[in-house]
Write an enzyme that holds these catalytic residues in place. Sequence first.
Site, PDB file in Angstrom:
ATOM      1  N   THR B  67       0.604  -1.053  -0.132  1.00  0.00           N
ATOM      2  CA  THR B  67       0.033  -0.127   0.119  1.00  0.00           C
ATOM      3  C   THR B  67       0.980   1.265   0.025  1.00  0.00           C
ATOM      4  OG1 THR B  67      -1.427  -1.935   1.432  1.00  0.00           O
ATOM      5  CG2 THR B  67      -2.178   1.285   0.923  1.00  0.00           C
ATOM      6  N   LYS B  94       8.352  10.174  21.521  1.00  0.00           N
ATOM      7  CA  LYS B  94       8.946  11.576  22.518  1.00  0.00           C
ATOM      8  C   LYS B  94       7.304  11.644  23.034  1.00  0.00           C
ATOM      9  CE  LYS B  94      12.595  13.424  20.216  1.00  0.00           C
ATOM     10  NZ  LYS B  94      13.359  14.139  19.378  1.00  0.00           N
ATOM     11  N   ARG B 116      -2.117   5.632   7.171  1.00  0.00           N
ATOM     12  CA  ARG B 116      -2.703   4.359   8.192  1.00  0.00           C
ATOM     13  C   ARG B 116      -2.565   4.486   9.312  1.00  0.00           C
ATOM     14  NH1 ARG B 116      -1.066  -2.122   5.427  1.00  0.00           N
ATOM     15  NH2 ARG B 116      -3.253  -0.582   4.470  1.00  0.00           N
ATOM     16  N   HIS B 144     -10.601   0.569   4.115  1.00  0.00           N
ATOM     17  CA  HIS B 144      -9.514   0.925   3.489  1.00  0.00           C
ATOM     18  C   HIS B 144     -10.086   0.817   2.068  1.00  0.00           C
ATOM     19  CE1 HIS B 144      -5.822   0.278   1.316  1.00  0.00           C
ATOM     20  NE2 HIS B 144      -5.056  -1.066   2.612  1.00  0.00           N
TER      21      HIS B 144
END
Lengths: 169, 323
Positions: B67, B94, B116, B144
């Site tokens: 993808t 972080k 994604r 999707h």
Amino acid sequence: MTAQQLEQALDKMAREIVAAAPPNGELAIVGIRRRGESPARRLLPRIAAAGRRVANYGVLDITLYRDDLSTIGPNAVTRGTEIEFDVTDTWLVLVDDVLYTGRSVRAALDALVDLGRPRAIKLAVLVDRGWRELPIQPDFVSLSVKTTAENIVKVKVSEIDGVDGVDLL
Amino acid sequence: MTPDTLERAVWTRKHLITLNELTREEILFILDTAESFKEVSTRSVKKVPALRGRVVVTMFFEDSTRTRLSFELAAQRLSADVIDFAEKMSSTQKGESLIDTARNIEAMGVDIMILRHPASGAPLDLTRAVNCCVVNAGDGQHAHPTQGLLDLFTIRERKGRIDGLNVAIVGDIAHSRVARSDLVGLLKLGAKVWFVGPPTLVPRSFEQLGARVTHDFDAILPEMDVVNMLRIQKERITSNVFPSVREYVKLFGLDRQRLTRCKPDVLIMHPGPVNRGIELAADVADGPQSSILRQVTNGLAVRMAVLFLCQQAAGHPAAAARA
């Protein structure tokens, strides 16, 4: 221009193309989507009648090459290029209905050279209405008219409009 | 190509989040547009200048091979500049939030974000936080959409139509965003869809979404025009919702034996990556009915169309109103 005059104009254009085309080498006819498709296709039998075989015919979609893509927004509809032959070394005639600013032809030239390297690219149009914004000139013209920016030159073809003819509005 | 669709439809969406919000005409418009992009990949110069000067960023918070590569290549074929956000080497480690990260990336002048994310709904959240286009490349178990579109494109290409076809989607439906996007698209275009698998992975509740649910693959097999085999995710095999691998293969695996009971022109699909010998036998995956590699090729054209259309709509007032 009436339907009959349009037919005669195409006859004459076909004869001129055959006279100008180099005797050896591949001739190719490419219509610009969408209104150049019909004149290009109608030239084929006429060129054959004038004694020249056209093995290569295609349709070029210039949408993705336009210089005003960012301003036309959702009106950009792609219909696809259909050129099944190799354009390299062909003597290629680009066909459109009306020549105006020259920007479509500029886009078409860019699209063509991405496909290969023709021996020559010639331009055939039914109507040249002037007002060029780029240094582009036609090689074959059926009709040259003086227009104002307000005029609309409408080439009608039976495949899309149901009738043939050219209107100056 | 269906010229009628191109004649009528005007695309005004700057984001693609799910197929649910699209009309049947909008879905067909994307497929028809993708049709014209297929040709680009066949030329000597495999590039068009449509997105020249635009910046596309891929932001993948989950692993992906095809993808991500497909989106990156699609953007490059449209002449966009593509930058890649690598989560594992980034400030999200972080503790920076997705929205903060996205706003900072957008501040660099990005036009399209391809996201994604493991959390369902993350792309929709993103559309409310940034001004650029957002394309969902898979969110949690939710959607999707480009996989759904490329499956529709492949079915239409191979079968000539979608309307009236019988389509089985087999496997871990409960956790599959591909199954959901396929279902939505197929129903809108007039197909009948069966969800097939063990009861723990295919609950009856999917009938509310318009799917037919069955746990007996062999019973429906002879009627199917298309069989889409989903990947069994390895991490689920050890959980108690999953039968033994042997039992699964016996009941739901598609091998040559089972293939003989299908229609001779059945189309076998798989979103990849294939677990050979589990959901698909190797000879079936590589056989003439299989469209697995075709799906990958078509995915590129479909993603080019999506990027092009969303970018075109971005500068348009109707899209701004809709966003």
